[in-house]
Design a protein around this motif. Structure first.
Motif, PDB file in Angstrom:
ATOM      1  N   GLN A 200       0.832  -1.200   0.000  1.00 16.56           N
ATOM      2  CA  GLN A 200       0.000   0.000   0.000  1.00 16.56           C
ATOM      3  C   GLN A 200       0.869   1.254   0.000  1.00 16.56           C
ATOM      4  O   GLN A 200       0.562   2.224  -0.707  1.00 16.56           O
ATOM      5  CB  GLN A 200      -0.919  -0.024   1.228  1.00 16.56           C
ATOM      6  CG  GLN A 200      -2.037   1.009   1.197  1.00 16.56           C
ATOM      7  CD  GLN A 200      -1.580   2.403   1.557  1.00 16.56           C
ATOM      8  OE1 GLN A 200      -0.661   2.566   2.371  1.00 16.56           O
ATOM      9  NE2 GLN A 200      -2.203   3.420   0.965  1.00 16.56           N
ATOM     10  N   HIS A 203       2.086   2.113  -3.298  1.00 22.29           N
ATOM     11  CA  HIS A 203       0.985   2.365  -4.229  1.00 22.29           C
ATOM     12  C   HIS A 203       0.775   1.198  -5.191  1.00 22.29           C
ATOM     13  O   HIS A 203       0.367   1.394  -6.345  1.00 22.29           O
ATOM     14  CB  HIS A 203       1.240   3.648  -5.030  1.00 22.29           C
ATOM     15  CG  HIS A 203       1.466   4.857  -4.163  1.00 22.29           C
ATOM     16  ND1 HIS A 203       0.472   5.440  -3.406  1.00 22.29           N
ATOM     17  CD2 HIS A 203       2.606   5.568  -3.919  1.00 22.29           C
ATOM     18  CE1 HIS A 203       0.969   6.486  -2.741  1.00 22.29           C
ATOM     19  NE2 HIS A 203       2.265   6.580  -3.037  1.00 22.29           N
ATOM     20  N   SER A 208      -6.868   2.528   0.330  1.00 22.63           N
ATOM     21  CA  SER A 208      -6.299   3.561   1.187  1.00 22.63           C
ATOM     22  C   SER A 208      -5.735   2.946   2.461  1.00 22.63           C
ATOM     23  O   SER A 208      -6.138   1.855   2.882  1.00 22.63           O
ATOM     24  CB  SER A 208      -7.371   4.596   1.544  1.00 22.63           C
ATOM     25  OG  SER A 208      -8.395   4.007   2.327  1.00 22.63           O
ATOM     26  N   LYS A 209      -4.794   3.656   3.071  1.00 23.10           N
ATOM     27  CA  LYS A 209      -4.170   3.149   4.289  1.00 23.10           C
ATOM     28  C   LYS A 209      -5.188   3.026   5.413  1.00 23.10           C
ATOM     29  O   LYS A 209      -5.169   2.043   6.171  1.00 23.10           O
ATOM     30  CB  LYS A 209      -3.025   4.054   4.724  1.00 23.10           C
ATOM     31  CG  LYS A 209      -2.342   3.588   6.008  1.00 23.10           C
ATOM     32  CD  LYS A 209      -1.245   4.526   6.453  1.00 23.10           C
ATOM     33  CE  LYS A 209      -0.070   4.473   5.512  1.00 23.10           C
ATOM     34  NZ  LYS A 209       1.073   5.283   6.026  1.00 23.10           N
TER      35      LYS A 209
END
Length: 293
Positions: A200, A203, A208-209
């Protein structure tokens, strides 16, 4: 997306990922960690004979992941001990678990319904630590994916990884309990979580985190609570791991056929042949003749 917008899951995950861990979640983390320390062989005896050694063991259980991660990243390993509030809170928990009159505090936190809640809160901290470890390593090594994985892995399971050193403080030495050789579920989950957060951060994972933290925390808390409630030492990854290991590394039976397999035991020495009736009679005759001489 419409369902997510209606349920506001995105906002919930963002709020959850930014929620402060101190003091409630950190307190639960310290309680469960020191509770597991008390389960270890000889821990109670050490607390009576050497309170200093017992306190050091408790601090390793609470902050071992920070210490190991700092060593890996080249930071002073006692840097986290500047947070006096955390140290005092963990020390208070250690004292109550081991020295509370009538063992009342231990009995309360070890009561299964309360313990399950504390275990769930601890897994929230674990997931946040893995994400923070990967993020920290990403700032220091932008393209060091393996460093990110190792740092996140250590942040999530550093206590287990330095368990042999902690055993030395208790006067116990069990090298066969090395966590790398016998990985428990939290250690494996920390490794897999570190990989996901690294992807993550690079990317390469289209999520999303905050969402990843929320989903991973939910998985960890649910799994650990279920395992604690059922007193299970298994792993949700067992089925997948057995299939992958069989595919990539061969089965256990195949491994025993290669040249690294232990050599077969040497055959037992053959017993001396049984003498016949004639040989026995001949031996008796010779002994009689010698006596007569």
């Amino acid at each position: 997306m419409d369902v997510l917008d209606v349920l506001n899951l995105g906002e919930v995950s963002v709020y959850f990922s930014k929620m402060a861990m101190f003091p409630v979640f950190d307190l639960a983390y310290y309680i469960v960690s020191i509770l597991y320390l008390k389960y270890e062989p000889g821990a109670v005896e050490v607390s009576r004979k050497s309170p200093v050694a017992s306190w050091l063991c408790a601090m390793l259980y609470c902050f071992g992941s920070y210490i190991l991660a700092d060593i890996i990243l080249g930071v002073c390993p006692i840097d986290y001990f500047q947070h006096n509030t955390h140290i005092l809170l963990a020390t208070a928990v250690w004292y109550l678990v081991f020295y509370c009159p009538l063992n009342l505090f231990y009995k309360c936190v070890a009561f299964l319904p309360i313990k399950l809640v504390l275990v769930a809160l601890k897994e929230v901290v674990r997931a946040r630590k893995i994400a923070a470890g990967v993020h920290h390593a990403h700032h220091a090594y932008h393209h060091g994916f393996f460093i990110m994985i190792i740092t996140g892995y250590v942040k999530g399971s550093g206590v287990a990884l330095i368990s042999n050193f902690e055993q030395l403080l208790r006067g116990v030495w069990k090298p066969e309990t090395n966590e790398i050789l016998n990985m428990s579920f939290p250690t494996k989950a920390s490794l897999y979580g570190a990989i996901l957060f690294t992807l993550q951060e690079a990317h390469l994972l289209p999520v999303s985190k905050s969402t990843l933290i929320c989903v991973f925390t939910l998985f960890m808390a649910t799994s650990k609570v279920f395992m604690t409630a059922t007193h299970s030492h298994g792993s949700p990854f067992a089925l997948v791991e057995s299939w992958v290991c069989h595919l990539l590394f061969g089965s256990a039976l195949a491994a025993s056929d290669d040249h690294h397999a232990p050599a077969p035991a040497a055959p037992a020495p053959a017993a001396s042949p049984v003498k016949t009736k004639e040989e026995l009679s001949e031996g008796t005759r010779k002994r009689k003749s010698k006596k007569a001489e």
